[in-house]
Design a protein around this motif. Structure first.
Motif, short mmCIF file in Angstrom:
data_model
loop_
_atom_site.label_atom_id
_atom_site.label_comp_id
_atom_site.label_asym_id
_atom_site.label_seq_id
_atom_site.Cartn_x
_atom_site.Cartn_y
_atom_site.Cartn_z
N ILE B 45 32.74 54.62 54.35
CA ILE B 45 31.04 55.38 55.15
C ILE B 45 31.45 54.51 56.48
CG2 ILE B 45 29.23 55.97 55.11
CD1 ILE B 45 30.32 58.47 53.76
N VAL B 46 30.96 53.54 56.28
CA VAL B 46 30.66 52.82 57.68
C VAL B 46 32.38 52.71 58.05
CG1 VAL B 46 29.88 50.56 58.50
CG2 VAL B 46 28.98 51.33 56.50
N VAL B 48 34.77 54.78 58.02
CA VAL B 48 34.57 56.33 58.89
C VAL B 48 33.84 56.62 60.24
CG1 VAL B 48 35.40 58.56 58.93
CG2 VAL B 48 35.40 57.53 56.90
N PHE B 49 32.87 56.16 59.87
CA PHE B 49 31.09 55.84 60.95
C PHE B 49 32.13 55.03 62.08
CE2 PHE B 49 27.49 54.46 63.02
CZ PHE B 49 27.26 55.14 64.02
N LEU B 50 32.34 53.64 62.22
CA LEU B 50 32.47 53.35 63.47
C LEU B 50 33.98 53.82 63.85
CD1 LEU B 50 31.81 49.51 61.75
CD2 LEU B 50 30.31 51.12 63.53
N THR B 51 34.65 54.34 63.02
CA THR B 51 36.25 54.70 63.23
C THR B 51 36.07 56.09 64.74
OG1 THR B 51 37.04 53.56 61.65
CG2 THR B 51 38.56 55.41 63.31
N ILE B 52 35.05 56.85 64.45
CA ILE B 52 34.70 57.49 64.92
C ILE B 52 34.29 57.21 66.68
CG2 ILE B 52 33.34 59.96 65.24
CD1 ILE B 52 35.67 60.41 63.61
N ILE B 53 33.02 56.74 66.19
CA ILE B 53 32.16 56.82 67.26
C ILE B 53 33.13 55.81 68.63
CG2 ILE B 53 30.15 56.67 66.27
CD1 ILE B 53 29.94 53.64 66.67
#
Ligand SMILES: [Zn+2]
Lengths: 346, 371
Positions: B45-46, B48-53
């Motif tokens: 989850i972390v 994907v989150f960091l990849t998106i932002i």
């Protein structure tokens, strides 16, 4: 001064040497039964912490230490000021609460990105795309529908010439530098319709020509389509779809399958229709054109009503969604009419 | 302790025979996966989150972290593996491949004439990318601070991934098991752990029997399915009354489609289990090490099927759990038998040029390279 236990690997054989590692001042001392080494702290690299996996320290000379003394390695890491970013990442990963925050953030970021980020990037990209590219896209998209969805026009040559000269008037006044072409076609399946392809190819169906009660109404429609061209709405739409496909790729982590979705992009270009924002923007162009030439936006409003009326008629039952509906790129008619009225009052 | 006891015996006891020359004792080491689904879920989850932002930039770090998590938790004889790939080269590879991918998808969409040229360029580059990616992956995998190696050469990559696949055309696909065999042979026969080179002793015959059984199972399952659906279709057709009948047929066709999809997933898993077993069991690392793999096709099919269902019904959230579960099963059925300790295996200290480009490319297109 701290001491911790570790396994030492010399990088020459797969032998693991149990050692004691002592940090004192600026040096790291590695002592085992067959090993005695001293290394400057500047010659080591601590690999970032990851879950509960063994901590790894690399020596510049190629050897490696592995330790499960998490406290000692973390203290060493802290004193060296190493891996600050990854220590933060680890902190996120370790806490269910922070992961939940990330998850919510992820959803918000995704929605926000789709809503604002992708359109913005698409607009920038569309603005710098050379016209030759627009031309290629347009030709390929037009070829894919001409001859099947669109048939030869049944209008007389004189009528066609009249329409061409109306179009020439519109494009000369507001068209900017695009290689415009008006394609008159009989749109058996798509009914009364008009749409613009990115480089300025405007398709208008016989049905729409017949639906119009005056040539001014046709002129209004053409001005509206030219509005789509000069604001590059088609290309922006297309780039937005590509962006969303790529975004989906990040989630799925597999671009090949997502790319499969994207192989029908020209079809997408023709089918998706424009967002309401694009329609209002093109109405502005058409409204302004009409105000400047005849002083009223009435022709555009009437045409919108005609189209709305023909749509009701052509829809025999509510359940059957025909290709016609997919091609109708002009929704929210009453709101658009209201805005055009307001334009005139100002 | 035992030696002390023997030597400590009084002299008058009958003389024990002299100790045999030091024969290296055979040791069996099982693979084991020590990661947990919850922990990996949080990392994922972390990631994907960091990849998106970060608009995709973090993807390189995310990849390193994911791989390293699975490597470090793969343990053998008391030690874990290590992934040595670094984020920055992977980021560069991602950017290049991402750019090429964008061009490729735009070209295939808007300039059909150029599309075949782009496809040809991709086909020409493909074996090169496979080759690069194998080297990159091997070189960046280590165990006990000894790197793996891949000794295949570029020429052979073109033979195995460009020329041989052409055989499927004149043989109408009958060469497929042979090609699969040759590709595995090339990959496994050129793999090395440090200076310990792997040998692959398998033959194509077994590949043919694996694919033949898969085909046989497919036919055996397909016939009854076909007959029942055919029967259902005809009864429906005779009682066809307006729209109800048609929608019935459509839903039936959809269910047949789903059966076919799940069926091919099952057969794929069957082939996968059998080929992994066979190829590993036929691998010898020097004269020193033998691999043992006893994956059960039906276990893998079940894991794959239930994972798929879990992922669908959790809208993807359980994919982390599914991945951990899958890897746990695979590793628990693979072991090695070695003559003596693994300690004596030496490194191969020759340098190999590495580029992350092939790795990024094969990853991007989700190419399956061997195992
Ligand atoms: Zn419009």
């Amino acid at each position: 001064m701290t001491t911790f236990k570790a396994n030492f690997f010399d990088g020459k054989t797969a032998h693991a040497y149990p050692v004691n590692v002592t940090v004192s001042g600026q040096t790291l001392e590695i002592i085992g039964s067959d090993i005695s080494l001293q290394k400057a702290l500047t010659d080591i690299r601590i690999e970032p912490i990851l879950g509960k996996t063994t901590r790894v320290i690399k020596l510049r000379s190629g050897e490696k230490l592995e330790s499960i003394d998490f406290t000692a390695v973390a203290a060493l890491e802290q004193s060296l000021g190493a891996n600050k970013g990854m220590r933060f990442v680890h902190k996120l990963e370790q806490s269910w609460r922070l992961v939940l925050v990330c998850f919510v953030g992820l959803i918000l970021a995704t929605v926000g990105f789709i809503r604002f980020g992708v359109p913005w990037i698409a607009a920038q990209a569309a603005a710098v795309t050379p016209i030759s590219v627009l031309k290629t896209i347009t030709d390929s998209a037009f070829k894919s529908i001409d001859g099947n969805l669109l048939q030869k026009t049944k209008l007389s040559a004189t009528r066609a010439a009249q329409l061409q000269s109306i179009f020439a008037r519109v494009k000369n006044r507001i068209g900017k530098d695009y290689p415009y072409e008006l394609m008159l076609r009989s749109g058996a399946e798509i009914g009364a319709n008009a749409f613009a392809l990115p480089s300025g190819t405007v398709v208008m169906t016989d049905e729409l020509v017949k639906l119009a009660k005056s040539d001014l109404e046709i002129e209004a429609v053409l001005a509206h389509e030219v509005g789509h061209v000069i604001h590059r709405h088609g290309l922006r739409n297309l780039y937005q779809s590509v962006g969303i496909v790529l975004l989906a790729g990040i989630f799925v982590g597999d671009f090949s399958s997502v790319a499969g979705l994207g192989t029908s992009l020209p079809a997408l270009l023709l089918q998706s229709g424009y967002s309401q924002e694009f329609e209002f923007q093109s109405d502005q162009v058409a409204g302004k054109y009409l105000l400047e030439t005849v002083g009223s936006t009435k022709a555009m409003r009437d045409m919108l009503e005609n189209l709305e009326g023909s749509r009701e008629k052509s829809k025999p039952s509510q359940t059957e969604k025909t290709i016609q509906d997919i091609f109708r790129t002009h929704p929210i008619t009453p709101e658009r009419i209201r805005v055009l009225e307001e334009m005139e009052r100002k | 302790m035992q030696d002390d006891y023997v030597y400590g015996r009084p002299q008058y006891e009958p003389q024990i025979p002299p100790a045999p020359p030091p024969v290296l004792r055979t040791q069996v080491h099982r693979f084991e996966f020590t990661g947990s689904a919850g922990e990996y879920f949080r990392i994922w989850i972390v990631n994907v989150f960091l990849t998106i932002i970060t608009l995709g930039i973090y993807a390189a770090w995310a990849k390193v972290r994911t791989r390293q998590y699975f490597y470090a938790n793969t343990r053998l004889a008391e030690h874990g593996f290590e992934y040595l790939g670094q984020p920055i080269p992977i980021l560069k590879g991602n950017l290049i491949v991402g750019g090429l991918f964008l061009i490729y998808s735009l070209v295939t969409n808007f300039a059909p004439l150029w599309a075949s040229a782009a496809g040809l360029a991709l086909a020409v580059a493909f074996p090169y990318l496979i080759f690069q990616s194998m080297r990159f992956l091997a070189f960046n995998s280590s165990y006990r601070n000894i790197r793996f190696r891949f000794h295949g050469n570029l020429m052979d990559s073109y033979i195995h991934y460009a020329l041989l696949p052409l055989l499927t055309i004149p043989t109408l696909g009958l060469a497929f098991p042979y090609i699969a065999f040759r590709q595995r042979q090339w990959v496994l026969g050129n793999a090395a752990f440090g200076s310990l080179k792997n040998k692959f002793l398998g033959t194509s015959g077994t590949f043919y029997s694996i694919y033949a059984s898969a085909f046989g199972i497919g036919v055996l399952v397909a016939i009854p399915v076909f007959i029942t659906t055919q029967g259902l279709l005809t009864t429906r057709a005779t009682s066809l009354s307006g729209l109800g009948g048609i929608s019935g047929i459509i839903s039936l066709l959809i269910s047949i489609y789903i059966v076919i999809i799940f069926g091919s997933v099952f057969l794929q898993q069957f082939v996968y289990a059998r080929t992994v077993n066979y190829t590993l069991n036929q691998s010898r690392a020097g004269d020193f090490m033998v691999f043992n793999s006893d994956l059960r096709a039906r276990d893998i099919m079940w894991i794959r099927f239930s994972n798929l269902v879990a992922i669908i019904f959790s809208l993807g959230l359980l994919s982390a759990w599914a991945k951990v579960r899958h890897v746990k099963y695979l590793l628990s059925h693979i072991s090695i038998t070695s003559k003596g300790d693994l300690d004596s295996i030496a490194a191969d200290l020759n340098d190999q040029q590495q580029s992350a480009l092939g790795d990024a490319a094969t990853d991007f297109f989700n190419v399956d390279v061997g195992l």
